[in-house]
Write an enzyme that holds these catalytic residues in place. Structure first.
Site: not given
Lengths: 175, 637
Positions: B185, B88, B25, B207
């Protein structure tokens, strides 16, 4: 598995509009379980490429059969009635008039931000479509009147588009 | 009978040997690595027993290797320019795509394809920075598992576009990892939950991370995880809740404008209060500011809920949309899996519970669930599961893919939420007589105008033999593979000329852009239709002008000077109308051009009939006039 066969044969289903939905889902999953790229993640290049091709083909076939509009169009194609190339696409004026009325109703509900009315319209269009699909099933599977089926299908295309417009309007109001 | 066994690279000769594979992850704030041990997914901790690796990299001088994780994080205040966090957000992005870059301590460098950061160790691309994080995780896993990894599954936000996915894959390669698959994800979370609970039926994965929100609807059935739709709002996350508390503190304590340092203190207080409220009814907020002022407040759950109500509501809209895209209603949803630290907030739990009319599922650690799911997928892809014990994942692409057609319009080729792998072919044709090349411009997004979508790639198909406009047949095929990565090829079926690219886009979309593009596409559906009509009229007008010009060039001798100047005047008026925003004006001006050229057209017709009688058949003339009615670009075969 014969990946060059028609979509129905690929899933071992008869070439009919009325469909064994659960059977299609089951077969689709069984086939993907065998051909999906995840099964070949650590295989050689050739196998991986083949898996990509096959899984793509199976997805295409599944999506075509799963959606009634595409399924009917595909069936007509198999019977030699290609909807895309037929030139006679004129719709009767009363049908077009009705379509305009539907569309105005959607536009009005949208302007008035009337979500309930849009839900109602969605429901009514959906009902109309269901009965049209019934007629289509009869024309395709029982009577095999393909020209008449093509005509029904064109009307259904209008309704599918209308339904998408209603859904877009609802989404826009919710946002 | 084992005489000789020849194995492909990465494929073991001994089929039952356990292959070392991990799930990673790669998060904005923290990263994790997990693997399957004795049939169970577990997170691999570092030598101090810490499961998380802060996604922070500090570059050092003189060939000293970069520091990654806690050590880098601790040095952030000390050495901000060389200590890179939240990388990211830069993956697959150009400089102009990066929001708030002026408030960041980095020395950015604009570079073709992706932004870079200048450090003491040289200029670094986000791919290199991410690779440092991935390398650290790889080494941690190899030390713990005692061997070399055959591969890794790396997770990406469901809303990551092609550029961001490609950048992630490149980073993994750079870190010496073989990527078994890029995994969305929320899908990873669903796998972890589904396998753990032998779940069957329709599940929603909600999420809410630090800066992004993803929603996925999945159907779990006898070992098949089928993603039915995905959606989200990438400009929405836990950070926004901190911001709301921060604003409330300013107001409640009646503070004057703050220094940057004081603002930082209060923002930290806000975050702590948010976390405290997950367990308590009231959070004390105390701080002494540099200005000498003392803040002493109490934030109750009720007030917190009230000031963040709109944020919570904002997460429900994409949920409704994802359900509609899946053709489902709330009643079809059997369970709601909660992912991301921000879902710990009670008001989120309550709102999700109320919307879905059921208690959300919280039995997996929301920080770890993504890595655990990725590990399970990696284990499967590495071939460690026995036949019969296997499961299958069918995922979708989050954003529609299309091509630019004349007038800056998008021809949608693959709609969002299509199950991957997927391919779609479309035929295009030339616009002008004698055109020998076609520019192909690939875009991603839901809007009708190219300028509102994200540009992915441009390439050119050359070598088309000169023909009349509309005669060439160019077949363009889009292929999206199981990682959600796109390749495009084009083929001219008349000449056999072929061009093919694996899309290596120059920039990625910002999460905000993706979310906004989706929102805009809904809000502007009507607007778009009008603009589309206008654009189409402009394209039609341009065609008309070119046709008349070409006719004038060949047959001007059929006209007297006044006629010719009347035609020129009508064309000039049409060109003026094309610059305006009124479709009606264009249509009227086109009519005027047609009236002005009617006599000319008749004379040309006479001439071509004479020519036809001189050697051709009337049928052929018929074909020419019919082809005038064909639409030019984006027409199906």
């Amino acid at each position: 598995m014969d990946f060059s066969a028609d979509h129905f044969s690929l899933f071992g289903l008869p070439q009919t509009f009325r469909l064994d939905d659960a059977g299609l889902d089951k077969r689709y999953r069984e086939i993907q379980a065998q051909v999906h790229p995840d099964r070949f993640a650590s295989a050689g290049d050739t196998e991986r490429r083949l898996s990509l091709q096959n899984a793509t083909r199976v997805n295409e076939a599944y999506q075509t059969l799963k959606k009634p509009l595409l399924r009917a169009q595909y069936l007509l194609g198999l019977a030699g009635h290609d909807l895309d190339t037929e030139s006679n696409t004129a719709m009767p004026p009363e049908f077009l008039m009705e379509q305009m009325e539907w569309r105005e109703a959607v536009a009005e509900a949208r302007l008035a931000r009337d979500l309930d009315e849009l839900e109602q319209l969605h429901h009514r269009v959906k009902q109309r479509m269901n009965s049209r699909y019934e007629q289509l099933a009869n024309l395709l599977d029982d009577q095999r009147k393909y020209a008449a089926a093509a005509d029904r299908l064109r009307r259904l295309m209008f309704l599918e588009k209308l339904l998408a417009e209603i859904d877009d309007a609802m989404a826009a109001l919710e946002a | 009978m084992e005489l000789l066994q020849i194995a492909e690279p990465g494929q073991s000769a001994a089929p039952h040997q356990h292959k070392l594979a991990v799930g990673i992850d790669l998060g904005t704030t923290n990263s994790l690595v997990a693997t399957v041990r004795s049939g169970l997914s577990v997170v691999i901790s570092d030598e101090l027993g810490r499961p998380l690796l802060p996604s922070v990299v500090r570059y050092l001088q003189d060939d000293v290797p970069a520091k990654v994780g806690y050590e880098a994080k601790d040095a952030q205040a000390l050495d901000p320019r060389n200590t890179i966090s939240s990388v990211k957000r830069f993956m697959g992005r150009g400089l102009k795509d990066i929001a708030h870059r002026e408030s960041m301590p980095y020395d950015f460098e604009d570079s073709a394809g992706m932004v870079r950061v200048r450090t003491v160790a040289g200029s670094k691309s986000p791919v290199e920075v991410s690779a440092e994080i991935l390398k650290t995780l790889r080494e941690r896993a190899e030390a713990s598992l005692g061997g070399q990894l055959v591969g890794a599954v790396i997770t990406v936000p469901a809303y990551f576009d092609d550029a961001q996915r490609q950048a992630t894959k490149d980073a993994a390669k750079l870190a010496g990892l073989s990527v078994l698959r890029l995994l969305n994800e929320p899908t990873a979370a669903a796998i972890a939950y589904g396998l753990d609970n032998a779940a069957e039926g329709v599940y929603a994965v909600y999420d809410l991370g630090g800066g992004t929100f993803d929603i996925s609807i999945l159907n779990l059935s006898r070992g098949v995880f089928e993603v039915m739709s995905t959606g989200g709002d990438s400009a929405l996350g836990g950070d926004d809740f901190d911001q709301r508390i921060f604003c409330w503190i300013l107001e409640a304590a009646k503070l004057q404008p703050l220094s940057a340092e004081d603002a930082h203190v209060l923002l930290t207080c806000a975050r702590e209060a948010k976390e405290y409220l997950t367990q308590h009814g009231v959070a004390p907020i105390r701080a002494r500011l540099n200005s000498g002022e003392i803040v002493d407040l109490k934030l109750t759950t009720e007030v917190f809920t009230e000031i963040t109500r709109t944020l919570v509501t904002k997460t429900i809209q994409p949920v409704k949309k994802a359900l509609r895209d899946a053709g489902l209603t709330v009643d079809d949803v059997k369970g709601v899996v909660m992912v991301g630290g921000a879902t710990r907030m009670p008001q989120i739990q309550r709102a999700v519970g109320e919307f879905f009319k059921q208690e959300p599922l919280n039995n997996l650690d929301p920080d770890k669930v993504v890595a655990l799911g990725a590990a399970a997928q990696a284990n499967l892809l590495a071939g460690n599961r026995a036949a019969g014990d296997e499961w299958l994942l069918l995922d979708v692409i989050p954003l529609s893919l299309g091509l630019e057609t004349m007038g800056g319009l998008v021809e949608r080729i693959i709609p969002r939420n299509s199950t991957i792998p997927v391919a779609r072919a479309q035929e295009f044709t030339t616009f002008r007589d004698g055109q020998t090349a076609i520019a192909i411009h690939v875009v991603q997004g839901e809007r009708e105008l190219v300028s509102d979508c994200r540009s992915l790639a441009r390439f050119e198909l050359r070598g088309i033999p000169p023909m009349v406009a509309g005669a060439a047949r160019i077949r363009v095929t889009f292929q999206v593979d199981a990682d959600g990565l796109l390749s495009v090829s084009a083929r001219d079926s008349t000449s056999g000329a072929e061009a093919s690219v694996t899309v290596k886009p120059s920039y990625g979309l910002s999460d905000d852009e993706i979310a906004n593009m989706l929102k805009d596409s809904l809000a502007h559906t009507k607007d778009d239709a009008q603009r589309r009509a206008l654009k189409e009229a402009q394209v039609e007008a341009q065609r008309l002008i070119e046709a008349v010009r070409s006719a004038l060039k060949n047959d001007a001798d059929l006209l007297v000077a006044e006629q010719q100047s009347a035609i020129e005047t009508a064309i000039a008026k049409l060109q003026a109308a094309m610059l305006g925003e009124e479709r009606r004006d264009i249509t009227l001006a086109m009519d005027a051009v047609e009236v002005a050229t009617r006599d000319f057209a008749a004379r040309r017709m006479d001439k071509s009939i004479r020519r036809a009688f001189a050697g051709k058949t009337v049928d052929e003339i018929g074909v020419i006039s019919e082809s005038e009615d064909n639409k030019h670009m984006g027409e199906h075969a």
